[in-house]
Design an enzyme around this catalytic site. Structure first.
Site, PDB file in Angstrom:
ATOM      1  N   ALA A  13       0.837  -1.219   0.000  1.00 13.78           N
ATOM      2  CA  ALA A  13       0.000   0.000   0.000  1.00 13.78           C
ATOM      3  C   ALA A  13       0.864   1.258   0.000  1.00 13.78           C
ATOM      4  O   ALA A  13       0.338   2.368  -0.001  1.00 13.78           O
ATOM      5  CB  ALA A  13      -0.918  -0.002   1.215  1.00 13.78           C
ATOM      6  N   GLY A  14       2.172   1.088   0.004  1.00 17.36           N
ATOM      7  CA  GLY A  14       3.077   2.244   0.009  1.00 17.36           C
ATOM      8  C   GLY A  14       3.227   2.841  -1.384  1.00 17.36           C
ATOM      9  O   GLY A  14       2.584   2.391  -2.348  1.00 17.36           O
ATOM     10  N   ILE A  16       5.714   2.864  -3.649  1.00 18.26           N
ATOM     11  CA  ILE A  16       6.214   2.007  -4.742  1.00 18.26           C
ATOM     12  C   ILE A  16       5.235   0.863  -4.989  1.00 18.26           C
ATOM     13  O   ILE A  16       4.912   0.536  -6.138  1.00 18.26           O
ATOM     14  CB  ILE A  16       7.605   1.434  -4.412  1.00 18.26           C
ATOM     15  CG1 ILE A  16       8.605   2.551  -4.172  1.00 18.26           C
ATOM     16  CG2 ILE A  16       8.087   0.531  -5.534  1.00 18.26           C
ATOM     17  CD1 ILE A  16       9.957   2.076  -3.675  1.00 18.26           C
ATOM     18  N   GLN A 112      11.820 -11.531   7.638  1.00 18.88           N
ATOM     19  CA  GLN A 112      11.244 -12.001   6.370  1.00 18.88           C
ATOM     20  C   GLN A 112      12.115 -13.071   5.714  1.00 18.88           C
ATOM     21  O   GLN A 112      11.596 -13.992   5.074  1.00 18.88           O
ATOM     22  CB  GLN A 112      10.993 -10.815   5.428  1.00 18.88           C
ATOM     23  CG  GLN A 112       9.849  -9.941   5.966  1.00 18.88           C
ATOM     24  CD  GLN A 112       9.483  -8.761   5.090  1.00 18.88           C
ATOM     25  OE1 GLN A 112      10.161  -8.482   4.098  1.00 18.88           O
ATOM     26  NE2 GLN A 112       8.422  -8.062   5.456  1.00 18.88           N
ATOM     27  N   GLY A 130      13.728  -2.310  -0.350  1.00 17.66           N
ATOM     28  CA  GLY A 130      13.798  -1.475   0.860  1.00 17.66           C
ATOM     29  C   GLY A 130      15.242  -1.166   1.221  1.00 17.66           C
ATOM     30  O   GLY A 130      16.100  -2.054   1.194  1.00 17.66           O
ATOM     31  N   ASP A 159      19.271   2.762 -10.779  1.00 11.41           N
ATOM     32  CA  ASP A 159      20.485   3.534 -11.080  1.00 11.41           C
ATOM     33  C   ASP A 159      20.919   3.289 -12.535  1.00 11.41           C
ATOM     34  O   ASP A 159      21.340   4.205 -13.246  1.00 11.41           O
ATOM     35  CB  ASP A 159      21.605   3.127 -10.115  1.00 11.41           C
ATOM     36  CG  ASP A 159      21.128   3.145  -8.680  1.00 11.41           C
ATOM     37  OD1 ASP A 159      20.909   4.238  -8.140  1.00 11.41           O
ATOM     38  OD2 ASP A 159      20.927   2.057  -8.093  1.00 11.41           O
ATOM     39  N   HIS A 187      23.861   0.362  -3.697  1.00  9.82           N
ATOM     40  CA  HIS A 187      22.810   1.325  -4.076  1.00  9.82           C
ATOM     41  C   HIS A 187      22.882   2.467  -3.064  1.00  9.82           C
ATOM     42  O   HIS A 187      22.103   2.538  -2.106  1.00  9.82           O
ATOM     43  CB  HIS A 187      21.438   0.653  -4.069  1.00  9.82           C
ATOM     44  CG  HIS A 187      20.308   1.619  -4.308  1.00  9.82           C
ATOM     45  ND1 HIS A 187      20.165   2.330  -5.480  1.00  9.82           N
ATOM     46  CD2 HIS A 187      19.290   2.017  -3.519  1.00  9.82           C
ATOM     47  CE1 HIS A 187      19.100   3.105  -5.397  1.00  9.82           C
ATOM     48  NE2 HIS A 187      18.554   2.955  -4.214  1.00  9.82           N
TER      49      HIS A 187
HETATM   50  P1  NAD Z   1       6.397   4.043   1.710  1.00  7.13           P
HETATM   51  O1  NAD Z   1       6.588   4.510   3.105  1.00  7.13           O
HETATM   52  O2  NAD Z   1       5.523   4.818   0.791  1.00  7.13           O
HETATM   53  O3  NAD Z   1       5.830   2.559   1.721  1.00  7.13           O
HETATM   54  C1  NAD Z   1       6.385   1.571   2.514  1.00  7.13           C
HETATM   55  C2  NAD Z   1       5.257   0.633   2.896  1.00  7.13           C
HETATM   56  O4  NAD Z   1       5.832  -0.477   3.573  1.00  7.13           O
HETATM   57  C3  NAD Z   1       4.248   1.278   3.866  1.00  7.13           C
HETATM   58  O5  NAD Z   1       2.943   1.137   3.333  1.00  7.13           O
HETATM   59  C4  NAD Z   1       4.431   0.482   5.157  1.00  7.13           C
HETATM   60  O6  NAD Z   1       3.212   0.316   5.864  1.00  7.13           O
HETATM   61  C5  NAD Z   1       4.960  -0.846   4.632  1.00  7.13           C
HETATM   62  N1  NAD Z   1       5.742  -1.632   5.589  1.00  7.13           N
HETATM   63  C6  NAD Z   1       6.599  -1.187   6.525  1.00  7.13           C
HETATM   64  N2  NAD Z   1       7.108  -2.226   7.212  1.00  7.13           N
HETATM   65  C7  NAD Z   1       6.565  -3.352   6.670  1.00  7.13           C
HETATM   66  C8  NAD Z   1       6.703  -4.735   6.955  1.00  7.13           C
HETATM   67  N3  NAD Z   1       7.475  -5.184   7.945  1.00  7.13           N
HETATM   68  N4  NAD Z   1       6.003  -5.603   6.205  1.00  7.13           N
HETATM   69  C9  NAD Z   1       5.188  -5.177   5.213  1.00  7.13           C
HETATM   70  N5  NAD Z   1       5.006  -3.870   4.903  1.00  7.13           N
HETATM   71  C10 NAD Z   1       5.698  -2.971   5.629  1.00  7.13           C
HETATM   72  O7  NAD Z   1       7.853   3.858   1.081  1.00  7.13           O
HETATM   73  P2  NAD Z   1       8.242   3.646  -0.468  1.00  7.13           P
HETATM   74  O8  NAD Z   1       8.443   4.975  -1.090  1.00  7.13           O
HETATM   75  O9  NAD Z   1       7.324   2.676  -1.102  1.00  7.13           O
HETATM   76  O10 NAD Z   1       9.705   3.006  -0.284  1.00  7.13           O
HETATM   77  C11 NAD Z   1       9.870   1.741   0.295  1.00  7.13           C
HETATM   78  C12 NAD Z   1      11.349   1.416   0.446  1.00  7.13           C
HETATM   79  O11 NAD Z   1      11.966   1.311  -0.840  1.00  7.13           O
HETATM   80  C13 NAD Z   1      12.152   2.470   1.211  1.00  7.13           C
HETATM   81  O12 NAD Z   1      13.087   1.828   2.074  1.00  7.13           O
HETATM   82  C14 NAD Z   1      12.871   3.217   0.099  1.00  7.13           C
HETATM   83  O13 NAD Z   1      14.032   3.864   0.564  1.00  7.13           O
HETATM   84  C15 NAD Z   1      13.185   2.067  -0.841  1.00  7.13           C
HETATM   85  N6  NAD Z   1      13.516   2.413  -2.228  1.00  7.13           N
HETATM   86  C16 NAD Z   1      14.508   1.704  -2.838  1.00  7.13           C
HETATM   87  C17 NAD Z   1      14.831   1.947  -4.163  1.00  7.13           C
HETATM   88  C18 NAD Z   1      15.925   1.170  -4.861  1.00  7.13           C
HETATM   89  O14 NAD Z   1      16.280   1.552  -5.978  1.00  7.13           O
HETATM   90  N7  NAD Z   1      16.504   0.127  -4.279  1.00  7.13           N
HETATM   91  C19 NAD Z   1      14.127   2.928  -4.872  1.00  7.13           C
HETATM   92  C20 NAD Z   1      13.120   3.643  -4.224  1.00  7.13           C
HETATM   93  C21 NAD Z   1      12.834   3.366  -2.890  1.00  7.13           C
HETATM   94  C1  LMR Z   2      16.215   5.963  -4.961  1.00  8.46           C
HETATM   95  O1  LMR Z   2      17.305   5.684  -5.445  1.00  8.46           O
HETATM   96  O2  LMR Z   2      15.429   6.763  -5.508  1.00  8.46           O
HETATM   97  C2  LMR Z   2      15.764   5.284  -3.691  1.00  8.46           C
HETATM   98  O3  LMR Z   2      16.781   4.510  -3.142  1.00  8.46           O
HETATM   99  C3  LMR Z   2      15.193   6.238  -2.700  1.00  8.46           C
HETATM  100  C4  LMR Z   2      16.266   7.066  -2.065  1.00  8.46           C
HETATM  101  O4  LMR Z   2      16.314   7.099  -0.831  1.00  8.46           O
HETATM  102  O5  LMR Z   2      17.043   7.689  -2.787  1.00  8.46           O
END
Ligand code: NAD
Ligand code: LMR
Length: 328
Positions: A13-14, A16, A112, A130, A159, A187
């Site tokens: 529901a977040g 992404i 997990q 995450g 990236d 990353h």
């Molecule tokens: P967000 O806060 O919009 O959504 C995160 C969701 O995860 C929330 O709905 C929350 O309720 C849920 N959540 C939290 N803990 C949980 C758990 N234990 N089990 C199940 N659900 C859980 O955040 P977002 O913008 O969707 O980003 C999520 C993650 O992805 C962040 O850590 C962000 O930094 C990361 N991210 C990584 C990349 C990448 O390239 N690797 C890119 C963008 C974001």
């Molecule tokens: C990104 O690369 O956009 C994600 O990892 C979110 C962030 O914290 O930069």
């Protein structure tokens, strides 16, 4: 029709998750002949919002979407799953580095990892999104001793795609004409976007751009792009992250095109001297559902020092979460 594959999305529901679920259900990830069952996991406080995502998925009437499971119970979400996309975690805000999230997020991935070990299909493929994604993937895999390390990956495809996008703009070419770009390392802002082997329309990239531009402007731009998006949106990237997830899993399962490679953070086998076991981004080709590191690329002194710098950061991150690595 093929049997449906089960796809678990955590944090569905977040930001992404909301951008991703519809792409998976529409067939973008596995192709137009592969039905899917979505298992969407959230924390209890977000279940109402998740219910709304489920309603919207129903309202799309996707022909390939055979079932939707909404749950806050990880053992239900991961039961016999074929693909686990681990997004659910806290995102960083303005002025933070991704590794500042490590203490808050790391435990999610040890828990997990254990549940995936006990409940997922034996051929499960895991993508950790995450942040800090590489180290979280290491934690999940170390807590899943019955599965192979190569079943756990982390995402540097965003990236990689950012690098393609910026090169297309700079060289006034199409993304599809740019080949052999690599994101090495973490990353994070120590990642090394590397274009020494890059071809644009079959021509060496340095016929079109100066190497000084690559080192002084392009590399820092890609390294800081996530922060730049946060600065502009007030939220971290979501649609582009979801798109990169689709690309990562699509290519892992269905293969990379001949003559090109992609970047994936995978357990190091010691290639290019990178500490064995660290989840590190390499150039890879994929075939028949397996990835392989591209070998034999020449790296000059500057490039090697950049690879080492990112490795050093990952070793530091690993030492912080050492107590979550029972089988390391
Ligand atoms: P967000 O806060 O919009 O959504 C995160 C969701 O995860 C929330 O709905 C929350 O309720 C849920 N959540 C939290 N803990 C949980 C758990 N234990 N089990 C199940 N659900 C859980 O955040 P977002 O913008 O969707 O980003 C999520 C993650 O992805 C962040 O850590 C962000 O930094 C990361 N991210 C990584 C990349 C990448 O390239 N690797 C890119 C963008 C974001
Ligand atoms: C990104 O690369 O956009 C994600 O990892 C979110 C962030 O914290 O930069």
């Amino acid at each position: 029709m093929k049997p449906a594959v089960k796809v678990t999305i955590t944090g569905a529901a977040g930001n992404i998750g909301y951008a991703l679920a519809f792409r998976v259900a529409s067939g973008d990830m596995f192709g137009p002949d592969q039905p899917v069952i979505l298992r969407l996991l959230e924390i209890p406080q977000a279940l109402s919002s998740l219910k709304g995502v489920g309603m919207e998925l129903e309202d799309c009437a996707f022909p390939l979407l055979h079932d939707i499971v909404l749950t806050d119970e990880p053992s239900v979400a991961f039961a016999e799953t074929n693909y686990a996309i681990l997004i659910g975690a806290k995102p960083r805000g303005k002025g933070m580095e991704r590794k500042d999230l490590i203490t808050e997020n790391a435990k999610i991935f040890s828990t997990q990892g254990k549940i995936i070990n006990d409940h997922a299909s034996r051929d499960v493929r895991v993508l950790v999104v995450g942040n800090p994604a590489n180290t979280n993937a290491l934690i999940a895999s170390a807590n899943a001793p019955d599965l192979h390390r190569k079943q756990f990956t982390a995402m540097t495809r965003l990236d990689h795609n950012r690098a393609l996008g910026q090169l297309a703009i700079k060289t006034n070419s199409r993304v599809a004409d740019i080949k052999q770009v690599t994101i090495w390392g973490n990353h994070s802002s120590t990642q090394f976007p590397h274009i020494d082997n890059c071809l644009v329309n079959g021509q060496p990239v340095y016929d079109l751009v100066e190497r000084d531009w690559a080192i002084d402007e392009f590399v820092p731009r890609i390294q800081r792009r996530g922060a730049e998006v946060i600065e502009a949106r007030g939220l971290s990237s979501a649609a582009s992250a979801a798109d990169a997830i689709v690309d990562h899993v699509h290519d892992w399962v269905l293969g990379t095109p001949d003559g090109d490679w992609v970047s994936m953070a995978i357990p190091s086998d010691g290639s290019y001297g990178i500490d064995k076991g660290l989840v590190y981004s390499f150039p890879v080709t994929c075939k028949n559902g397996e990835f392989e590191i591209v070998q034999g690329l020449e790296l000059d002194e500057l490039s090697v020092s950049r690879l080492r710098l990112s490795e050093k950061e990952l070793l530091e991150e690993r030492s912080i979460i050492q107590d979550l690595l029972p089988n390391a």
